[in-house]
Design a protein around this motif. Structure first.
Motif: not given
Length: 92
Positions: A1, A27, A30-31, A46, A48-49
């Motif tokens: 990541m 971050y 990721a998608e 995701d 982490k967004q």
């Protein structure tokens, strides 16, 4: 990541410079977001967004990313330029 580290910019609609001295680590998604079939709202799996960490300096943000093993890229802040002119220049 991976993550992005950048300095908060001044809001174009306001003259104040509050919080522009802070640095942010966020971050990279990721998608891609996709519409929810029931509500139509955009979202993704995701988590982490949702994380945005603020730091007092760029060095502190870099140190955190290196300590936690996060690959990061620093986005340079654009230089601030002032256009100094007098009110009378509008009538020339």
């Amino acid at each position: 990541m991976s993550a992005r580290i950048y300095q908060i910019q001044k809001n174009a609609l306001q003259s104040g410079k509050a919080l522009t001295h802070k640095w942010v680590l966020e971050y990279v998604p990721a998608e891609a977001k996709r519409p929810d079939p029931l509500t139509g709202w955009a979202g993704s799996g995701d988590m982490k967004q949702q994380i945005k960490l603020t730091f007092s300096s760029e060095e502190a943000a870099r140190a955190y990313a290196e300590r936690e093993g996060i690959a990061y890229s620093v986005i340079a802040t654009a230089p601030k330029t002032l256009k100094i002119q007098a009110y009378a220049d509008n009538f020339r």
